[in-house]
Design a protein around this motif. Structure first.
Motif, PDB file in Angstrom:
ATOM      1  N   LEU A  72       0.826  -1.202   0.000  1.00  0.00           N
ATOM      2  CA  LEU A  72       0.000   0.000   0.000  1.00  0.00           C
ATOM      3  C   LEU A  72       0.859   1.251   0.000  1.00  0.00           C
ATOM      4  O   LEU A  72       0.596   2.209  -0.735  1.00  0.00           O
ATOM      5  CB  LEU A  72      -0.871  -0.016   1.262  1.00  0.00           C
ATOM      6  CG  LEU A  72      -2.369   0.082   1.130  1.00  0.00           C
ATOM      7  CD1 LEU A  72      -2.886  -0.599  -0.110  1.00  0.00           C
ATOM      8  CD2 LEU A  72      -3.038  -0.491   2.357  1.00  0.00           C
ATOM      9  N   ASN A  73       1.882   1.243   0.832  1.00  0.00           N
ATOM     10  CA  ASN A  73       2.769   2.403   0.911  1.00  0.00           C
ATOM     11  C   ASN A  73       3.539   2.611  -0.378  1.00  0.00           C
ATOM     12  O   ASN A  73       3.715   3.735  -0.828  1.00  0.00           O
ATOM     13  CB  ASN A  73       3.748   2.238   2.070  1.00  0.00           C
ATOM     14  CG  ASN A  73       3.054   2.367   3.410  1.00  0.00           C
ATOM     15  OD1 ASN A  73       2.102   3.125   3.544  1.00  0.00           O
ATOM     16  ND2 ASN A  73       3.506   1.614   4.391  1.00  0.00           N
ATOM     17  N   ILE A  74       3.980   1.516  -0.964  1.00  0.00           N
ATOM     18  CA  ILE A  74       4.734   1.624  -2.208  1.00  0.00           C
ATOM     19  C   ILE A  74       3.851   2.140  -3.333  1.00  0.00           C
ATOM     20  O   ILE A  74       4.234   3.021  -4.096  1.00  0.00           O
ATOM     21  CB  ILE A  74       5.325   0.253  -2.593  1.00  0.00           C
ATOM     22  CG1 ILE A  74       6.447  -0.117  -1.627  1.00  0.00           C
ATOM     23  CG2 ILE A  74       5.837   0.263  -4.021  1.00  0.00           C
ATOM     24  CD1 ILE A  74       6.994  -1.509  -1.842  1.00  0.00           C
ATOM     25  N   LEU A  75       2.661   1.588  -3.432  1.00  0.00           N
ATOM     26  CA  LEU A  75       1.807   1.918  -4.568  1.00  0.00           C
ATOM     27  C   LEU A  75       1.080   3.246  -4.385  1.00  0.00           C
ATOM     28  O   LEU A  75       0.683   3.874  -5.362  1.00  0.00           O
ATOM     29  CB  LEU A  75       0.781   0.802  -4.794  1.00  0.00           C
ATOM     30  CG  LEU A  75       1.369  -0.548  -5.203  1.00  0.00           C
ATOM     31  CD1 LEU A  75       0.283  -1.608  -5.274  1.00  0.00           C
ATOM     32  CD2 LEU A  75       2.062  -0.441  -6.552  1.00  0.00           C
ATOM     33  N   ARG A 146      18.722   8.732 -14.337  1.00  0.00           N
ATOM     34  CA  ARG A 146      18.404   8.267 -12.989  1.00  0.00           C
ATOM     35  C   ARG A 146      18.509   9.385 -11.959  1.00  0.00           C
ATOM     36  O   ARG A 146      17.679   9.482 -11.047  1.00  0.00           O
ATOM     37  CB  ARG A 146      19.333   7.119 -12.609  1.00  0.00           C
ATOM     38  CG  ARG A 146      18.947   5.836 -13.323  1.00  0.00           C
ATOM     39  CD  ARG A 146      18.640   4.746 -12.322  1.00  0.00           C
ATOM     40  NE  ARG A 146      19.865   4.255 -11.728  1.00  0.00           N
ATOM     41  CZ  ARG A 146      20.455   3.117 -12.066  1.00  0.00           C
ATOM     42  NH1 ARG A 146      19.910   2.353 -12.989  1.00  0.00           N
ATOM     43  NH2 ARG A 146      21.556   2.749 -11.496  1.00  0.00           N
ATOM     44  N   THR A 147      19.511  10.209 -12.114  1.00  0.00           N
ATOM     45  CA  THR A 147      19.691  11.309 -11.163  1.00  0.00           C
ATOM     46  C   THR A 147      18.491  12.256 -11.179  1.00  0.00           C
ATOM     47  O   THR A 147      17.964  12.637 -10.129  1.00  0.00           O
ATOM     48  CB  THR A 147      20.965  12.107 -11.525  1.00  0.00           C
ATOM     49  OG1 THR A 147      22.068  11.215 -11.577  1.00  0.00           O
ATOM     50  CG2 THR A 147      21.232  13.181 -10.492  1.00  0.00           C
ATOM     51  N   VAL A 148      18.046  12.612 -12.373  1.00  0.00           N
ATOM     52  CA  VAL A 148      16.921  13.538 -12.469  1.00  0.00           C
ATOM     53  C   VAL A 148      15.649  12.893 -11.932  1.00  0.00           C
ATOM     54  O   VAL A 148      14.894  13.520 -11.184  1.00  0.00           O
ATOM     55  CB  VAL A 148      16.705  14.006 -13.929  1.00  0.00           C
ATOM     56  CG1 VAL A 148      15.423  14.807 -14.049  1.00  0.00           C
ATOM     57  CG2 VAL A 148      17.884  14.829 -14.400  1.00  0.00           C
ATOM     58  N   LEU A 149      15.421  11.648 -12.287  1.00  0.00           N
ATOM     59  CA  LEU A 149      14.211  10.984 -11.815  1.00  0.00           C
ATOM     60  C   LEU A 149      14.181  10.910 -10.286  1.00  0.00           C
ATOM     61  O   LEU A 149      13.142  11.154  -9.659  1.00  0.00           O
ATOM     62  CB  LEU A 149      14.088   9.579 -12.402  1.00  0.00           C
ATOM     63  CG  LEU A 149      13.760   9.482 -13.890  1.00  0.00           C
ATOM     64  CD1 LEU A 149      13.427   8.050 -14.254  1.00  0.00           C
ATOM     65  CD2 LEU A 149      12.614  10.388 -14.290  1.00  0.00           C
ATOM     66  N   GLU A 150      15.307  10.589  -9.701  1.00  0.00           N
ATOM     67  CA  GLU A 150      15.341  10.517  -8.237  1.00  0.00           C
ATOM     68  C   GLU A 150      15.036  11.875  -7.617  1.00  0.00           C
ATOM     69  O   GLU A 150      14.341  11.971  -6.606  1.00  0.00           O
ATOM     70  CB  GLU A 150      16.711  10.018  -7.763  1.00  0.00           C
ATOM     71  CG  GLU A 150      16.883   8.527  -7.966  1.00  0.00           C
ATOM     72  CD  GLU A 150      18.129   7.991  -7.249  1.00  0.00           C
ATOM     73  OE1 GLU A 150      18.364   8.390  -6.100  1.00  0.00           O
ATOM     74  OE2 GLU A 150      18.851   7.178  -7.848  1.00  0.00           O
ATOM     75  N   ALA A 151      15.548  12.919  -8.273  1.00  0.00           N
ATOM     76  CA  ALA A 151      15.315  14.266  -7.746  1.00  0.00           C
ATOM     77  C   ALA A 151      13.857  14.679  -7.911  1.00  0.00           C
ATOM     78  O   ALA A 151      13.375  15.586  -7.240  1.00  0.00           O
ATOM     79  CB  ALA A 151      16.221  15.267  -8.451  1.00  0.00           C
ATOM     80  N   MET A 152      13.151  14.032  -8.814  1.00  0.00           N
ATOM     81  CA  MET A 152      11.775  14.413  -9.107  1.00  0.00           C
ATOM     82  C   MET A 152      10.770  13.709  -8.188  1.00  0.00           C
ATOM     83  O   MET A 152       9.611  14.077  -8.110  1.00  0.00           O
ATOM     84  CB  MET A 152      11.462  14.098 -10.565  1.00  0.00           C
ATOM     85  CG  MET A 152      10.348  14.943 -11.135  1.00  0.00           C
ATOM     86  SD  MET A 152      10.556  15.184 -12.909  1.00  0.00           S
ATOM     87  CE  MET A 152      10.877  13.530 -13.454  1.00  0.00           C
ATOM     88  N   GLU A 156       8.928  10.472   0.280  1.00  0.00           N
ATOM     89  CA  GLU A 156       8.571   9.112   0.719  1.00  0.00           C
ATOM     90  C   GLU A 156       8.789   8.101  -0.407  1.00  0.00           C
ATOM     91  O   GLU A 156       9.176   6.967  -0.175  1.00  0.00           O
ATOM     92  CB  GLU A 156       7.100   9.042   1.144  1.00  0.00           C
ATOM     93  CG  GLU A 156       6.571  10.264   1.838  1.00  0.00           C
ATOM     94  CD  GLU A 156       5.909  11.222   0.861  1.00  0.00           C
ATOM     95  OE1 GLU A 156       4.935  10.800   0.210  1.00  0.00           O
ATOM     96  OE2 GLU A 156       6.370  12.370   0.737  1.00  0.00           O
ATOM     97  N   MET A 157       8.522   8.561  -1.639  1.00  0.00           N
ATOM     98  CA  MET A 157       8.707   7.667  -2.773  1.00  0.00           C
ATOM     99  C   MET A 157      10.191   7.360  -2.978  1.00  0.00           C
ATOM    100  O   MET A 157      10.565   6.238  -3.279  1.00  0.00           O
ATOM    101  CB  MET A 157       8.156   8.324  -4.042  1.00  0.00           C
ATOM    102  CG  MET A 157       6.651   8.423  -4.076  1.00  0.00           C
ATOM    103  SD  MET A 157       5.841   6.806  -3.917  1.00  0.00           S
ATOM    104  CE  MET A 157       5.286   6.845  -2.220  1.00  0.00           C
TER     105      MET A 157
ATOM    106  N   PHE B  30       8.546   4.816 -12.539  1.00  0.00           N
ATOM    107  CA  PHE B  30       7.249   4.724 -11.852  1.00  0.00           C
ATOM    108  C   PHE B  30       7.126   5.745 -10.731  1.00  0.00           C
ATOM    109  O   PHE B  30       6.160   6.518 -10.671  1.00  0.00           O
ATOM    110  CB  PHE B  30       7.072   3.307 -11.302  1.00  0.00           C
ATOM    111  CG  PHE B  30       5.898   3.149 -10.384  1.00  0.00           C
ATOM    112  CD1 PHE B  30       4.598   3.178 -10.883  1.00  0.00           C
ATOM    113  CD2 PHE B  30       6.083   2.970  -9.016  1.00  0.00           C
ATOM    114  CE1 PHE B  30       3.507   3.043 -10.028  1.00  0.00           C
ATOM    115  CE2 PHE B  30       4.999   2.827  -8.164  1.00  0.00           C
ATOM    116  CZ  PHE B  30       3.709   2.864  -8.675  1.00  0.00           C
ATOM    117  N   PHE B  31       8.108   5.779  -9.865  1.00  0.00           N
ATOM    118  CA  PHE B  31       8.031   6.684  -8.715  1.00  0.00           C
ATOM    119  C   PHE B  31       8.139   8.151  -9.154  1.00  0.00           C
ATOM    120  O   PHE B  31       7.459   9.017  -8.607  1.00  0.00           O
ATOM    121  CB  PHE B  31       9.134   6.361  -7.701  1.00  0.00           C
ATOM    122  CG  PHE B  31       8.910   5.077  -6.958  1.00  0.00           C
ATOM    123  CD1 PHE B  31       7.748   4.882  -6.219  1.00  0.00           C
ATOM    124  CD2 PHE B  31       9.859   4.061  -6.981  1.00  0.00           C
ATOM    125  CE1 PHE B  31       7.537   3.699  -5.521  1.00  0.00           C
ATOM    126  CE2 PHE B  31       9.654   2.864  -6.286  1.00  0.00           C
ATOM    127  CZ  PHE B  31       8.491   2.686  -5.556  1.00  0.00           C
TER     128      PHE B  31
END
Lengths: 169, 169
Positions: A72-75, A146-152, A156-157, B30-31
């Motif tokens: 639930l938390n992940i989704l 990957r860097t940009v996506l993580e920053a976005m 919590e995600m 996804f995240f």
DNA sequence: GATATTATGTCAGTGTTGTTGACACTCCAA
DNA sequence: TTGGAGTGTCAACAACACTGACATAATATC
């Protein structure tokens, strides 16, 4: 109007970003996500399943024995919404739900053999596209991606993402 | 097999990509997409609008005087689905629909003042996140991000994307 | 001019996926 | 033992996608 570089923000020079550049980023994200989901969507369309089933299968496969609450938390959906999906997956024999040994309130979810087979089919398709894109773009681009996506991500995600990333390595 | 010499797409040396790396890319996507849509979603939740309205408003704002058919191609939905959204936007005075001068079958769509205001509010929120992410990641990462996303699109989507990118300068 | 095609809009029906609200069961701690 | 937190289920509803059928108007073609 020489504003390409302004004062430092957190060390590096502060990027000057036009609305137009940002807009292109937004649209790139929109169109790319469509491509990203297109292949699994096509496969699922033939079954009685949708994207929600894919997501559930993916993350159960990723972290076997996970609880409903963890999923639930992940989704990031309501438990009612997830439950509808889980019910059909369990009824169809793709997912097994076991009452927790320690805490009987919890249900631990695992893919059955059939579930793993479907997971494989779906992620094969998705990985194939990802692999092609990564290869076309090259390793430096992939790192930047990957860097940009993580920053976005929301905080919590990002936590969920890192947790998954670390557990499997 | 010496494959180091090829064009940029068949590229430098062929990347070796583990399933794990690809899976992380999938999960990052996804995240990140969740974060990407979170802010506009929050704003829209208070109104009677959803993500579909946002998309329509975005692309009408981006290419004023566009036709219904053009919008249909960009969004990749059925006309019935788009029509439902457009009807409410027109009724609420956010979008204006004008019969084409040259071809009277066509409807040309433009944002009204109120439509532009909402578009601004929504994309301000989305751009703010994008800007923060871009700044945190740095210019090289941003370039890589865009390269990978473009490679991940379907061909037709990439065409739409480029067309929009070029028309606005 | 008759006919086909294109662009758009509408009505009806359906499916997936999200939401609330209400409720039952399990566990733990006061 | 009672109350609250955690967990899961059922029911109803909303948003937004889909298909199929059909109407209307304008344009293109023969």
């Amino acid at each position: 109007m020489d504003r390409r570089t302004s004062g430092p923000s957190s060390g590096a020079a502060l990027l000057f970003l036009t609305d137009e550049q940002l807009r292109q980023g937004i649209e790139a994200m929109f169109f790319a996500y469509r491509g990203f989901t297109a292949d699994p969507d096509r496969i699922l369309a033939d079954m009685a399943y949708g994207r929600a089933h894919h997501r559930a299968i993916h993350f159960i496969g990723r972290a076997p024995d996970t609880t409903v609450n963890n999923l639930l938390n992940i989704l990031g959906v309501t438990k009612q919404s997830l439950n509808r999906v889980l019910r059909t997956l369990i009824a169809d024999g793709l997912v097994e739900s076991k009452v927790g040994r320690k805490d009987k309130r919890e249900r631990h979810l695992t893919l059955t053999q059939a579930g793993r087979a479907l997971e494989q089919t779906l992620s094969d398709a998705q990985r194939a596209r990802m692999r092609t894109a990564f290869r076309e773009a090259g390793p430096d681009a992939v790192a930047g991606f990957r860097t940009v996506l993580e920053a976005m991500m929301d905080t919590e995600m990002r936590a969920s993402y890192s947790r998954l990333k670390d557990t499997t390595t």
